[in-house]
Design an enzyme around this catalytic site. Structure first.
Site, PDB file in Angstrom:
ATOM      1  CG  ASP A  48       0.394  -0.418   7.391  1.00 48.08           C
ATOM      2  OD1 ASP A  48       0.299   0.670   6.902  1.00 48.08           O
ATOM      3  OD2 ASP A  48       1.303  -0.843   8.007  1.00 48.08           O
ATOM      4  CB  SER A 106       2.479  -1.836   3.997  1.00 49.75           C
ATOM      5  OG  SER A 106       2.253  -1.936   5.388  1.00 49.75           O
ATOM      6  CB  SER A 107       6.591  -6.250   2.296  1.00 50.55           C
ATOM      7  OG  SER A 107       7.544  -5.720   3.370  1.00 50.55           O
ATOM      8  NE  ARG A 138       0.518   1.522   4.348  1.00 48.19           N
ATOM      9  CZ  ARG A 138       1.839   1.911   4.351  1.00 48.19           C
ATOM     10  NH1 ARG A 138       2.384   2.118   3.248  1.00 48.19           N
ATOM     11  NH2 ARG A 138       2.439   2.284   5.447  1.00 48.19           N
ATOM     12  CG  ASP A 181      -2.779   4.049  11.797  1.00 49.86           C
ATOM     13  OD1 ASP A 181      -2.106   4.707  12.455  1.00 49.86           O
ATOM     14  OD2 ASP A 181      -2.540   3.166  10.811  1.00 49.86           O
ATOM     15  CE1 TYR A 221       4.012   3.701  13.319  1.00 50.62           C
ATOM     16  CE2 TYR A 221       3.428   2.378  15.247  1.00 50.62           C
ATOM     17  CZ  TYR A 221       3.012   3.042  13.909  1.00 50.62           C
ATOM     18  OH  TYR A 221       1.696   2.977  13.545  1.00 50.62           O
ATOM     19  CG  HIS A 250       2.728   8.316  12.831  1.00 47.17           C
ATOM     20  ND1 HIS A 250       3.279   7.820  13.863  1.00 47.17           N
ATOM     21  CD2 HIS A 250       3.442   8.416  11.742  1.00 47.17           C
ATOM     22  CE1 HIS A 250       4.296   6.855  13.184  1.00 47.17           C
ATOM     23  NE2 HIS A 250       4.650   7.713  11.956  1.00 47.17           N
ATOM     24  N   GLY A 290      11.020  -3.059   3.158  1.00 48.22           N
ATOM     25  CA  GLY A 290      11.656  -1.795   3.627  1.00 48.22           C
ATOM     26  C   GLY A 290      11.597  -0.601   2.836  1.00 48.22           C
ATOM     27  N   GLY A 309       8.605   1.176   2.868  1.00 48.38           N
ATOM     28  CA  GLY A 309       7.390   1.927   3.500  1.00 48.38           C
ATOM     29  C   GLY A 309       6.140   1.547   2.714  1.00 48.38           C
TER      30      GLY A 309
HETATM   31  C1  GLA Z   1       2.934   2.460   9.851  1.00 47.07           C
HETATM   32  C2  GLA Z   1       2.103   1.743  10.403  1.00 47.07           C
HETATM   33  C3  GLA Z   1       0.668   2.354  10.320  1.00 47.07           C
HETATM   34  C4  GLA Z   1       0.754   3.967  10.324  1.00 47.07           C
HETATM   35  C5  GLA Z   1       1.777   4.272   9.534  1.00 47.07           C
HETATM   36  C6  GLA Z   1       1.944   6.003   9.838  1.00 47.07           C
HETATM   37  O1  GLA Z   1       2.821   2.300   8.380  1.00 47.07           O
HETATM   38  O2  GLA Z   1       2.070   0.443  10.168  1.00 47.07           O
HETATM   39  O3  GLA Z   1      -0.378   1.733  10.917  1.00 47.07           O
HETATM   40  O4  GLA Z   1       0.772   4.299  11.627  1.00 47.07           O
HETATM   41  O5  GLA Z   1       2.870   3.836   9.956  1.00 47.07           O
HETATM   42  O6  GLA Z   1       0.843   6.639   9.397  1.00 47.07           O
END
Ligand code: GLA
Length: 381
Positions: free
Chosen positions: A173, A127-128, A26, A35, A222, A33, A123, A125
């Site tokens: 994600d 979301s694998s 995605r 969610d 995070y 940040h 890696g 960003g």
């Molecule tokens: C990562 C987390 C998500 C979200 C983003 C930041 O991707 O897995 O849940 O918090 O960071 O928006």
């Protein structure tokens, strides 16, 4: 990919897979940040996936392999799986999914062989990890003759990440990988959560610039941002920051330590930007959308402080190109990738110019991916 997966499955396990599932990566479009703060977020599922193939075994073992690593990780098939460490720790994503099954009234699958392959960069960003969780969940459900609503699948995958992998992420994600639709963005109101899709104007193009940088302490950073947001909510007397309108936060500034105030300001203003973005999309105004994307990045850079010099440089370069509507870091931050929303006029030569400038400044080249939206997680025939 499907044929490659079958071939690899035969090579590793010496037989045919019984079930195949895929789930996309995605792009976090906007809503950084927000969610886990109960806010809104817009994401896009992309046309790159993690693919999982499974077949049952009757000796009480789960055997995991991935095209990305040598060797097979063998784990006893028990209802409460044990977290793995070291080289085999990648199996915590599928294992975490199984560990979450009972909480949703589902039974752990019996023994199986499992293979994952992917054309989604790790890696970056993108979301694998969520894609691996979603594809695993769909494959396990089918293999064990169980069914669950899509929302349950998304929630149990998030639970896998929170409770088993140990990252306090929100639902973005997993929600986008699960509810994605080609030519659409996924809009999530994370307080429900409620999932919806928003059509994306046909002229919108996505480019990803992956810096291949990842802060060594990214998970710790995070978690630290998560803690600061929770602290802000507690000091303001609310459950989640989404309950605080931007003006109310300004009025309450004295209640918060300066750093905590900056984190909260990013979150509450970002939620307002998500809503403004959804409105601009409905109006087909991609120029306005782009301005909101770049404003989101500036807020990450200065208020949430989850950007890096590499990401800032890419955004600066991209924002100066006429065919770029806007650009921002995508995902948790502290490294990873920048996404740019562009007109169709942005092409390989514009991308190459950005890469060349980056190479002069940092001595290496970001990886460039031209991506499109793609459909959400599904079983594959
Ligand atoms: C990562 C987390 C998500 C979200 C983003 C930041 O991707 O897995 O849940 O918090 O960071 O928006």
């Amino acid at each position: 990919m499907k044929e490659m997966l079958r071939e690899e499955f035969r090579a590793v396990f010496g037989r045919e897979p019984a079930v195949i599932a895929r789930a996309p990566g995605r792009i976090e479009f906007i809503g950084n940040h927000t969610d886990y703060n109960g806010g809104t977020v817009l994401g896009a599922s992309i046309d790159r996936d993690v693919w999982v193939a499974v077949a049952a075994r009757d000796d009480g073992q789960w055997r995991f392999a991935t095209a990305a690593k040598d060797g097979v990780v063998t784990v006893p098939a028990v209802s409460l799986p044990v977290r793995q460490s070291g080289e085999g720790s990648w199996v915590n994503y599928p294992l975490g999914v199984i560990a979450a099954f009972p909480a949703f009234g589902l039974k752990a699958p019996a023994g199986f062989d499992f293979l994952a392959v992917s054309d989604l960069p790790v890696g970056a960003g993108l979301s694998s990890s969520a894609a691996l969780e979603l594809a695993s969940a769909l494959a396990f459900l089918e293999l064990s003759d169980q069914a669950a609503p899509r929302e349950t699948v998304v929630k149990l995958c998030r639970q896998a990440e929170n409770n088993f992998v140990g990252v306090p992420c929100g639902i973005l994600d997993q929600g986008v990988s699960g509810f994605g639709q080609k030519d659409h963005l996924v809009f999530i109101d994370c307080r429900g959560p409620v999932f919806a899709t928003v059509p994306l104007p046909a002229a919108a193009c996505f480019w990803i610039f992956n810096t291949h940088t990842k802060h060594a302490l990214v998970d710790g950073f995070y978690a630290a941002r998560h803690r600061e947001c929770m602290e802000a909510a507690a000091l303001l007397g609310v459950t989640v920051l989404a309950e605080v309108p931007p003006a109310a936060l300004e009025a309450a500034q004295a209640k918060l330590p300066p750093v905590v105030f900056r984190r909260a300001k990013h979150v509450v203003e970002e939620i307002a930007r998500v809503d403004a973005t959804a409105a601009a999309l409905r109006a087909g105004d991609l120029a306005a959308v782009g301005r909101l994307l770049t404003a989101s990045h500036r807020s990450s850079q200065h208020l949430f402080e989850n950007s890096t010099p590499e990401l800032d440089f890419l955004v600066d370069q991209l924002a100066a190109v006429p065919s770029v509507h806007g650009a921002r870091l995508t995902g948790g931050g502290f490294g990873g990738a920048v996404m740019a929303l562009t007109t169709p006029e942005f092409g390989d030569s514009q991308a190459a110019a950005v890469v060349a400038a980056y190479a002069v400044r940092f001595g290496n080249r970001p990886e460039v991916l031209r991506t499109q939206t793609g459909d959400g997680a599904a079983l594959v025939d």
